[in-house]
Design a protein around this motif. Sequence first.
Motif, PDB file in Angstrom:
ATOM      1  N   GLN A  81      -7.729  -0.100   2.419  1.00  0.00           N
ATOM      2  CA  GLN A  81      -8.032  -0.384   3.822  1.00  0.00           C
ATOM      3  C   GLN A  81      -7.202  -1.555   4.339  1.00  0.00           C
ATOM      4  N   GLN A  82      -7.100  -2.604   3.548  1.00  0.00           N
ATOM      5  CA  GLN A  82      -6.291  -3.755   3.952  1.00  0.00           C
ATOM      6  C   GLN A  82      -4.855  -3.338   4.210  1.00  0.00           C
ATOM      7  N   TYR A  83      -4.319  -2.481   3.349  1.00  0.00           N
ATOM      8  CA  TYR A  83      -2.934  -2.087   3.512  1.00  0.00           C
ATOM      9  C   TYR A  83      -2.743  -1.138   4.698  1.00  0.00           C
ATOM     10  N   ALA A  84      -3.690  -0.244   4.924  1.00  0.00           N
ATOM     11  CA  ALA A  84      -3.608   0.634   6.105  1.00  0.00           C
ATOM     12  C   ALA A  84      -3.636  -0.219   7.379  1.00  0.00           C
ATOM     13  N   GLU A  85      -4.487  -1.240   7.405  1.00  0.00           N
ATOM     14  CA  GLU A  85      -4.561  -2.121   8.567  1.00  0.00           C
ATOM     15  C   GLU A  85      -3.270  -2.902   8.758  1.00  0.00           C
ATOM     16  N   LEU A  86      -2.657  -3.342   7.679  1.00  0.00           N
ATOM     17  CA  LEU A  86      -1.378  -4.042   7.773  1.00  0.00           C
ATOM     18  C   LEU A  86      -0.313  -3.133   8.374  1.00  0.00           C
ATOM     19  N   MET A  87      -0.249  -1.889   7.904  1.00  0.00           N
ATOM     20  CA  MET A  87       0.741  -0.951   8.459  1.00  0.00           C
ATOM     21  C   MET A  87       0.474  -0.701   9.942  1.00  0.00           C
ATOM     22  N   ALA A  88      -0.799  -0.537  10.316  1.00  0.00           N
ATOM     23  CA  ALA A  88      -1.139  -0.286  11.721  1.00  0.00           C
ATOM     24  C   ALA A  88      -0.804  -1.499  12.587  1.00  0.00           C
ATOM     25  N   ASN A  89      -1.087  -2.686  12.099  1.00  0.00           N
ATOM     26  CA  ASN A  89      -0.770  -3.895  12.861  1.00  0.00           C
ATOM     27  C   ASN A  89       0.725  -4.045  13.091  1.00  0.00           C
ATOM     28  N   LYS A  90       1.504  -3.697  12.093  1.00  0.00           N
ATOM     29  CA  LYS A  90       2.967  -3.791  12.213  1.00  0.00           C
ATOM     30  C   LYS A  90       3.573  -2.526  12.814  1.00  0.00           C
ATOM     31  N   ASP A  91       2.765  -1.467  12.920  1.00  0.00           N
ATOM     32  CA  ASP A  91       3.250  -0.163  13.362  1.00  0.00           C
ATOM     33  C   ASP A  91       4.470   0.257  12.545  1.00  0.00           C
ATOM     34  N   GLU A  92       4.313   0.130  11.238  1.00  0.00           N
ATOM     35  CA  GLU A  92       5.409   0.432  10.323  1.00  0.00           C
ATOM     36  C   GLU A  92       4.833   0.999   9.033  1.00  0.00           C
ATOM     37  N   MET A  93       5.440   2.057   8.544  1.00  0.00           N
ATOM     38  CA  MET A  93       5.000   2.657   7.292  1.00  0.00           C
ATOM     39  C   MET A  93       5.993   2.293   6.196  1.00  0.00           C
ATOM     40  N   SER A  94       5.497   1.603   5.175  1.00  0.00           N
ATOM     41  CA  SER A  94       6.332   1.206   4.045  1.00  0.00           C
ATOM     42  C   SER A  94       5.423   0.900   2.864  1.00  0.00           C
ATOM     43  N   HIS A  95       5.939   1.117   1.667  1.00  0.00           N
ATOM     44  CA  HIS A  95       5.163   0.794   0.470  1.00  0.00           C
ATOM     45  C   HIS A  95       5.189  -0.695   0.154  1.00  0.00           C
ATOM     46  N   THR A  96       6.045  -1.453   0.823  1.00  0.00           N
ATOM     47  CA  THR A  96       6.198  -2.871   0.469  1.00  0.00           C
ATOM     48  C   THR A  96       6.215  -3.792   1.688  1.00  0.00           C
ATOM     49  N   LEU A  97       5.340  -3.595   2.641  1.00  0.00           N
ATOM     50  CA  LEU A  97       5.278  -4.506   3.794  1.00  0.00           C
ATOM     51  C   LEU A  97       4.912  -5.911   3.327  1.00  0.00           C
ATOM     52  N   ASN A  98       5.473  -6.896   3.994  1.00  0.00           N
ATOM     53  CA  ASN A  98       5.230  -8.306   3.663  1.00  0.00           C
ATOM     54  C   ASN A  98       5.526  -8.612   2.192  1.00  0.00           C
ATOM     55  N   GLY A  99       6.396  -7.808   1.585  1.00  0.00           N
ATOM     56  CA  GLY A  99       6.773  -8.031   0.195  1.00  0.00           C
ATOM     57  C   GLY A  99       5.699  -7.677  -0.824  1.00  0.00           C
ATOM     58  N   LEU A 100       4.633  -6.998  -0.385  1.00  0.00           N
ATOM     59  CA  LEU A 100       3.543  -6.635  -1.301  1.00  0.00           C
ATOM     60  C   LEU A 100       3.925  -5.424  -2.143  1.00  0.00           C
ATOM     61  N   SER A 101       3.977  -5.622  -3.442  1.00  0.00           N
ATOM     62  CA  SER A 101       4.196  -4.489  -4.350  1.00  0.00           C
ATOM     63  C   SER A 101       2.862  -3.796  -4.584  1.00  0.00           C
ATOM     64  N   LEU A 102       2.917  -2.651  -5.197  1.00  0.00           N
ATOM     65  CA  LEU A 102       1.688  -1.925  -5.512  1.00  0.00           C
ATOM     66  C   LEU A 102       0.769  -2.759  -6.414  1.00  0.00           C
ATOM     67  N   PRO A 103       1.281  -3.355  -7.488  1.00  0.00           N
ATOM     68  CA  PRO A 103       0.397  -4.208  -8.305  1.00  0.00           C
ATOM     69  C   PRO A 103      -0.180  -5.390  -7.516  1.00  0.00           C
ATOM     70  N   ASP A 104       0.599  -5.945  -6.584  1.00  0.00           N
ATOM     71  CA  ASP A 104       0.087  -7.052  -5.758  1.00  0.00           C
ATOM     72  C   ASP A 104      -1.141  -6.620  -4.963  1.00  0.00           C
ATOM     73  N   LYS A 105      -1.109  -5.418  -4.414  1.00  0.00           N
ATOM     74  CA  LYS A 105      -2.232  -4.917  -3.610  1.00  0.00           C
ATOM     75  C   LYS A 105      -3.505  -4.853  -4.447  1.00  0.00           C
ATOM     76  N   ALA A 106      -3.374  -4.393  -5.685  1.00  0.00           N
ATOM     77  CA  ALA A 106      -4.534  -4.285  -6.574  1.00  0.00           C
ATOM     78  C   ALA A 106      -5.007  -5.665  -7.022  1.00  0.00           C
ATOM     79  N   ARG A 107      -4.084  -6.522  -7.362  1.00  0.00           N
ATOM     80  CA  ARG A 107      -4.459  -7.852  -7.853  1.00  0.00           C
ATOM     81  C   ARG A 107      -5.142  -8.686  -6.776  1.00  0.00           C
ATOM     82  N   ARG A 108      -4.735  -8.519  -5.513  1.00  0.00           N
ATOM     83  CA  ARG A 108      -5.341  -9.292  -4.420  1.00  0.00           C
ATOM     84  C   ARG A 108      -6.842  -9.068  -4.309  1.00  0.00           C
ATOM     85  N   VAL A 109      -7.308  -7.911  -4.725  1.00  0.00           N
ATOM     86  CA  VAL A 109      -8.746  -7.612  -4.645  1.00  0.00           C
ATOM     87  C   VAL A 109      -9.418  -7.659  -6.021  1.00  0.00           C
TER      88      VAL A 109
END
Length: 177
Positions: A81-109
């Motif tokens: 959800q956090q990542y979907a909201e980030l993409m919507a806020n930026k209106d951009e689809m990418s796997h690495t917005l704001n430099g977040l890797s996939l492991p970073d997304k999991a570790r943040r939570v």
Amino acid sequence: MNYFVTISLISLLRWLITCSTLLFPLQQNALSKAPNHSIAGWQTDNLQSEREAILVATNQQRARKRLPELMPDTKLMQAAQQYAELMANKDEMSHTLNGLSLPDKARRVGYAFRQLSENIALNTRLDGRFVVINQWMESSGHRKNLLTKDITAIGIGIAGPSKQNRYYYCQLFGTPL
């Protein structure tokens, strides 16, 4: 009743009974961290319905391959959800917005994983089943993520409409440590 309908109904019932409280806090979290474009209450309900539809459609695709169903994980739901909201806020689809890797997304939570993968998408209408079946299942990489045998958990995030009237989707798949 055919096999796939029965499996789908059982999956939906099990999910609603055991995990309905899982999505409610997610709604609160999404509203408390509302993106720049506000989400009306009725739309939040629609987003929850779409998350449920994506879970059912995903598990239907897995059932066709005789794979075990995926269960929602609180931490993966939050990360998706956090990542979907980030993409919507930026209106951009990418796997690495704001430099977040996939492991970073999991570790943040705080999700400790043995295996992790991700599907993202955007659509101009709120239609999770279309995204699962027509976008992710038609792409070999996305289909592989969705049908990986050893994954057990899923997180689903949807945000929008963005300023450009897009909905952003994020599916996180994991196997916890």
